[in-house]
Design an enzyme around this catalytic site. Structure first.
Site, PDB file in Angstrom:
ATOM      1  N   GLU A   1      52.253  40.813  52.887  1.00 48.61           N
ATOM      2  CA  GLU A   1      51.826  39.894  53.940  1.00 48.61           C
ATOM      3  C   GLU A   1      52.065  38.449  53.507  1.00 48.61           C
ATOM      4  O   GLU A   1      52.481  38.177  52.378  1.00 48.61           O
ATOM      5  CB  GLU A   1      50.350  40.109  54.278  1.00 48.61           C
ATOM      6  CG  GLU A   1      49.402  39.871  53.115  1.00 48.61           C
ATOM      7  CD  GLU A   1      47.985  40.359  53.392  1.00 48.61           C
ATOM      8  OE1 GLU A   1      47.810  41.262  54.239  1.00 48.61           O
ATOM      9  OE2 GLU A   1      47.044  39.846  52.759  1.00 48.61           O
TER      10      GLU A   1
ATOM     11  N   GLN B   1      40.559  42.205  47.142  1.00 48.59           N
ATOM     12  CA  GLN B   1      41.275  43.399  47.580  1.00 48.59           C
ATOM     13  C   GLN B   1      42.721  43.387  47.135  1.00 48.59           C
ATOM     14  O   GLN B   1      43.240  42.383  46.636  1.00 48.59           O
ATOM     15  CB  GLN B   1      41.175  43.529  49.094  1.00 48.59           C
ATOM     16  CG  GLN B   1      41.653  42.308  49.857  1.00 48.59           C
ATOM     17  CD  GLN B   1      41.295  42.362  51.341  1.00 48.59           C
ATOM     18  OE1 GLN B   1      42.200  42.352  52.178  1.00 48.59           O
ATOM     19  NE2 GLN B   1      40.015  42.407  51.651  1.00 48.59           N
TER      20      GLN B   1
ATOM     21  N   ARG C   1      39.447  47.816  48.598  1.00 47.74           N
ATOM     22  CA  ARG C   1      38.472  46.837  48.117  1.00 47.74           C
ATOM     23  C   ARG C   1      38.228  47.057  46.635  1.00 47.74           C
ATOM     24  O   ARG C   1      37.830  48.133  46.207  1.00 47.74           O
ATOM     25  CB  ARG C   1      37.138  46.965  48.868  1.00 47.74           C
ATOM     26  CG  ARG C   1      37.170  46.531  50.307  1.00 47.74           C
ATOM     27  CD  ARG C   1      35.740  46.349  50.846  1.00 47.74           C
ATOM     28  NE  ARG C   1      35.743  46.365  52.294  1.00 47.74           N
ATOM     29  CZ  ARG C   1      35.252  47.335  53.045  1.00 47.74           C
ATOM     30  NH1 ARG C   1      34.692  48.384  52.468  1.00 47.74           N
ATOM     31  NH2 ARG C   1      35.300  47.270  54.354  1.00 47.74           N
TER      32      ARG C   1
ATOM     33  N   HIS D   1      43.916  39.597  45.838  1.00 47.57           N
ATOM     34  CA  HIS D   1      43.738  38.415  46.676  1.00 47.57           C
ATOM     35  C   HIS D   1      42.429  38.512  47.463  1.00 47.57           C
ATOM     36  O   HIS D   1      41.827  39.584  47.572  1.00 47.57           O
ATOM     37  CB  HIS D   1      44.913  38.261  47.649  1.00 47.57           C
ATOM     38  CG  HIS D   1      44.998  39.388  48.639  1.00 47.57           C
ATOM     39  ND1 HIS D   1      45.614  40.589  48.347  1.00 47.57           N
ATOM     40  CD2 HIS D   1      44.539  39.522  49.909  1.00 47.57           C
ATOM     41  CE1 HIS D   1      45.550  41.397  49.383  1.00 47.57           C
ATOM     42  NE2 HIS D   1      44.887  40.771  50.354  1.00 47.57           N
TER      43      HIS D   1
ATOM     44  N   HIS E   1      46.620  45.565  48.331  1.00 49.28           N
ATOM     45  CA  HIS E   1      47.300  46.487  49.240  1.00 49.28           C
ATOM     46  C   HIS E   1      48.393  47.248  48.490  1.00 49.28           C
ATOM     47  O   HIS E   1      49.043  46.693  47.602  1.00 49.28           O
ATOM     48  CB  HIS E   1      47.931  45.737  50.410  1.00 49.28           C
ATOM     49  CG  HIS E   1      46.985  44.863  51.157  1.00 49.28           C
ATOM     50  ND1 HIS E   1      45.799  45.324  51.676  1.00 49.28           N
ATOM     51  CD2 HIS E   1      47.044  43.544  51.475  1.00 49.28           C
ATOM     52  CE1 HIS E   1      45.170  44.333  52.294  1.00 49.28           C
ATOM     53  NE2 HIS E   1      45.906  43.244  52.173  1.00 49.28           N
TER      54      HIS E   1
END
Length: 318
Positions: A114, A95, A190, A170, A97
């Protein structure tokens, strides 16, 4: 005003989830497919609940909205960070982001940068970045489904730390147990999911075009700095434009001066106590709390490991 807010989080069941959140932390999980514990969150129905003091039983979302003074009267409309524990009983999808600009454009949301603090005792691995340094080459390999040529897999053992900037391809893999600190966003695209089917037998949704747009060739290199003083060993894990994260290992006692309006704390090992203005609070592995703007100094005692995270407003980064 309340100095410390202890929190009880919410759980999310996932197709890849497991039962270690019960086995390791004695949490009352909903099933043996529990993948996430949203420990510090003010995000709607996933908001944490305060378990002590005058706000006991209230959601963190409500307290953040109505009592901004506890957080130093920040400009952020909602709490900018989200802290989770993730239990991967099987591999998560490959995936990516979006960054802030893309998330605002497509989702009316923050982006999602993150970081991962690894908790699993047994060896595991993660997908972290790409084997190629050119986005066009990466997209070509995606179109050709040549995942082995594209994806970089690295080992991840207890105490390791990984910074995952928005745009980084990642995946968390089987056996991983991770403390995740991130921008407060729930957007995931995804890219590939091993042709896995959900509980209804349908192939899980992918977001190929969004993923291609979001991908960046990030290196994500963090220079972790160690420090030590009497009763304390620590590491500066990351200082980036979204958040700062520190690890502390207490052996005995150590005093702290709090320089930020508020900070988020995750107890990742051991047992001890925190003393604030002469009042003692017991803390143990699996506890999460916020030190509010009412706290200026405090002391930690015991044999205990903690991770602190916070944002810094109006800070200029190189």
């Amino acid at each position: 005003m309340e100095k410390i807010l202890f929190l009880e989080g919410k759980f999310r069941e996932k197709i890849w989830g497991g039962k270690r959140l019960r086995e390791i932390y004695s949490y009352d999980i909903p099933s043996d497919k529990t993948g996430e514990y949203w420990a510090i969150s003010d995000m709607g129905d996933m908001s944490s609940i305060i378990t002590n003091g005058e706000y006991k039983g209230k959601s963190l979302e409500e307290v953040y909205q109505k009592h901004k003074e506890l957080f130093g009267n920040p400009k952020d409309a909602t709490l900018p960070l989200l802290v989770k524990i993730i239990d991967a009983n099987t591999d998560l999808s490959i995936q990516v982001h979006p960054d802030d600009a893309m998330a605002r454009e497509l989702e009316d949301s923050r982006g999602k940068t993150e970081c991962w603090y690894i908790l699993n005792e047994e060896p595991a691995s993660i997908i972290y970045c790409l084997k190629v340094d050119d986005k066009n080459e990466a997209i070509k390999l995606i179109d050709e489904r040549k995942w082995d040529e594209l994806l970089r897999e690295v080992p991840a053992k207890k105490g390791d730390f990984f910074f995952v900037e928005a745009g980084t391809v990642h995946a968390i893999k089987k056996g991983s147990l991770i403390l995740e600190i991130q921008q407060a966003s729930d957007i995931t695209y995804r890219l590939y999911d091993y042709d896995r089917r959900d509980d209804d037998g349908k192939l899980r949704d992918l977001h190929i075009e969004e993923s291609k747009k979001a991908i960046k060739i990030n290196k994500n290199k963090e220079k972790i700095k160690e420090f030590e003083r009497e009763g304390l060993k620590g590491r500066v894990l990351t200082q980036n434009k979204y958040f700062e994260v520190y690890e502390y290992k207490i052996n005995g006692r150590s005093e702290f001066i709090k320089e930020n309006p508020y900070s988020l704390w995750s107890v990742v090992g051991g047992r001890g106590e925190i003393l604030i203005d002469g009042k003692s609070y017991e803390i143990k592995k699996g506890d999460f709390f916020i030190l509010t703007d009412e706290v200026k100094k405090f002391e930690l005692r015991g044999e205990i490991s903690l991770v602190e995270s916070f944002t810094v407003e109006d800070k200029t980064f190189a």
